[in-house]
Motif scaffolding. Structure first.
Motif, short mmCIF file in Angstrom:
data_model
loop_
_atom_site.label_atom_id
_atom_site.label_comp_id
_atom_site.label_asym_id
_atom_site.label_seq_id
_atom_site.Cartn_x
_atom_site.Cartn_y
_atom_site.Cartn_z
N ASN A 61 1.10 -1.08 -0.11
CA ASN A 61 -0.09 0.01 0.02
C ASN A 61 0.81 1.23 0.06
O ASN A 61 1.04 2.01 1.13
N ASP A 111 -13.43 2.90 6.04
CA ASP A 111 -13.59 1.59 5.58
C ASP A 111 -12.70 0.84 6.83
O ASP A 111 -11.47 0.74 6.80
N HIS A 163 -20.97 -3.74 3.74
CA HIS A 163 -20.88 -3.98 2.36
C HIS A 163 -19.64 -4.97 2.11
O HIS A 163 -18.80 -5.19 3.07
N GLY A 167 -16.20 -5.99 0.64
CA GLY A 167 -15.15 -5.36 0.37
C GLY A 167 -14.15 -5.87 -0.88
O GLY A 167 -15.00 -6.84 -1.30
N PRO A 168 -13.38 -5.13 -1.35
CA PRO A 168 -12.52 -5.60 -2.69
C PRO A 168 -11.88 -6.99 -2.24
O PRO A 168 -11.46 -7.83 -3.33
N ASP A 169 -11.61 -7.45 -1.05
CA ASP A 169 -11.18 -8.83 -0.81
C ASP A 169 -12.36 -9.78 -0.90
O ASP A 169 -12.12 -11.01 -0.42
N GLY A 170 -13.43 -9.49 -1.12
CA GLY A 170 -14.57 -10.47 -1.17
C GLY A 170 -15.14 -10.80 0.30
O GLY A 170 -16.36 -11.43 0.36
N ARG A 171 -14.74 -10.10 1.35
CA ARG A 171 -15.30 -10.18 2.71
C ARG A 171 -16.19 -9.13 3.12
O ARG A 171 -16.11 -8.23 2.36
N GLU A 172 -16.99 -9.23 4.08
CA GLU A 172 -18.04 -8.36 4.48
C GLU A 172 -17.21 -7.08 5.33
O GLU A 172 -16.41 -7.51 6.55
N HIS A 173 -17.31 -5.85 4.81
CA HIS A 173 -16.58 -4.95 5.70
C HIS A 173 -17.55 -4.02 6.38
O HIS A 173 -18.75 -4.18 6.03
N HIS A 188 -18.13 0.09 7.44
CA HIS A 188 -17.98 1.35 7.38
C HIS A 188 -18.34 2.08 8.55
O HIS A 188 -19.41 2.00 9.04
#
Length: 313
Positions: free
Chosen positions: A81, A147, A289, A291-297, A299
């Motif tokens: 990152n 996030d 929602h 996330g980009p990793d496919g897991r529930e994030h 916010h």
């Protein structure tokens, strides 16, 4: 504002002569230091003295803004990152090191902008490093949305079977109550109570007793779901929190997320993805929602305010 802390603090700390700001997110308050060259050394005594509400400046915690490249945890995050230029070095009011703080990270970004260390237009987002991983913060008209990353059960095998994994005792509660332990990058144990009167009667002047306690200790949230739970598609809960290393605070961002996670889990498959969590210091929003990793994030949204600045004597 120029503030002169207690003489004992000035005589015993390397903070002398350094500028600071004080800010809060829904009453969860912090001292903030900019350390662009990584030269500030923080020890337990310095942090506790500065955060002391009688002999220091008073705060729930202290945040050092340091370039990610200058601290080991930050350098590790930069590998994947590189945009996370700044690292949030967060200490609890008792001087202990913490993974991160949901209210604190909003105030941290607001501080970076105020000091000219970060430029962030409304609607734009920035990544910062924390000991709880990379956090992406978006600036909004009424504050900031963060996030917080994916949530996890601390004891998934117990949670899945019984929707609880611990017993929690607190002064003012007649019997131990079941709790559910959630990780938001830091540990939380959430306890549901039946009514506001019971929440008000619970004393958090001493740390609640949690059995079994997670390996690194835990923050404890007591929540009362609204009746009805959902208003206009938004779940509503009221919360008080005892923070590990601090005591009761007016708000806890990661705690509000954990409270929403647990209540949503208890409510079942039809529970909403949007939540409003009322705390003694105000209200924050929580949204789920993928996330980009496919897991529930999760916010977290809410205000961030800087109230004062000054120089340590």
């Amino acid at each position: 504002m120029s503030t002169q802390p207690d003489a004992a603090l000035a005589a015993s700390t390397p903070l002398s002569g350094l500028s600071f700001s004080k800010g809060h997110g829904t009453g969860n308050d912090f001292l903030l230091l900019a350390d662009p060259d990584g030269s500030i050394e923080l020890g337990v005594e310095e942090v506790t003295a500065a955060c002391d509400r009688h002999r220091g400046l008073g705060a729930d915690g202290l945040i050092r803004a340091v370039p990610s490249s200058l601290v080991p945890e930050g350098r590790a995050l930069l590998q994947n990152n590189p945009e996370a230029e700044w690292f949030m070095d967060y200490r609890n009011g008792d001087g202990s090191v913490s993974e991160m703080c949901g209210n604190g990270v909003r105030v941290f970004v607001h501080f970076l902008i105020d000091r000219g260390l970060l430029s962030l237009d409304e609607g734009a987002a920035a990544a910062v490093g924390t000991r709880g991983g990379i956090k992406v913060i978006e600036r909004s008209p009424d504050g900031y949305s963060v996030d917080m990353g994916p949530w996890e059960f601390i004891h998934p095998e117990k949670a899945a079977a019984r929707a609880m994994d611990a017993l929690v005792e607190a002064d003012g509660l007649e019997v131990p109550r079941p709790g559910l332990s959630i990780s938001m990058g830091n540990p939380h144990t959430v306890v549901a109570l039946a009514e506001i009167a019971e929440l008000d009667a619970t004393s958090l002047s001493a740390a609640p007793r949690v059995d079994p306690v997670p390996p690194n200790g835990t923050n404890v949230e007591f929540v009362v779901p609204d009746d009805p739970l959902v208003h206009d598609g938004i779940g509503q809960v009221t919360m008080r929190v005892h923070e590990r290393g601090v005591g009761e605070t007016l708000s806890c961002g990661t705690g509000a997320c954990a409270a929403a996670v647990a209540t949503r889990y208890w409510a079942g498959a039809d529970a909403p993805d949007h939540w409003a969590v009322s705390v003694p210091g105000g209200q924050v929003g929580v949204q789920f929602h993928v996330g980009p990793d496919g897991r529930e994030h999760v916010h977290l949204s809410g205000p961030a305010v800087l109230i004062a600045s000054g120089t340590f004597a």
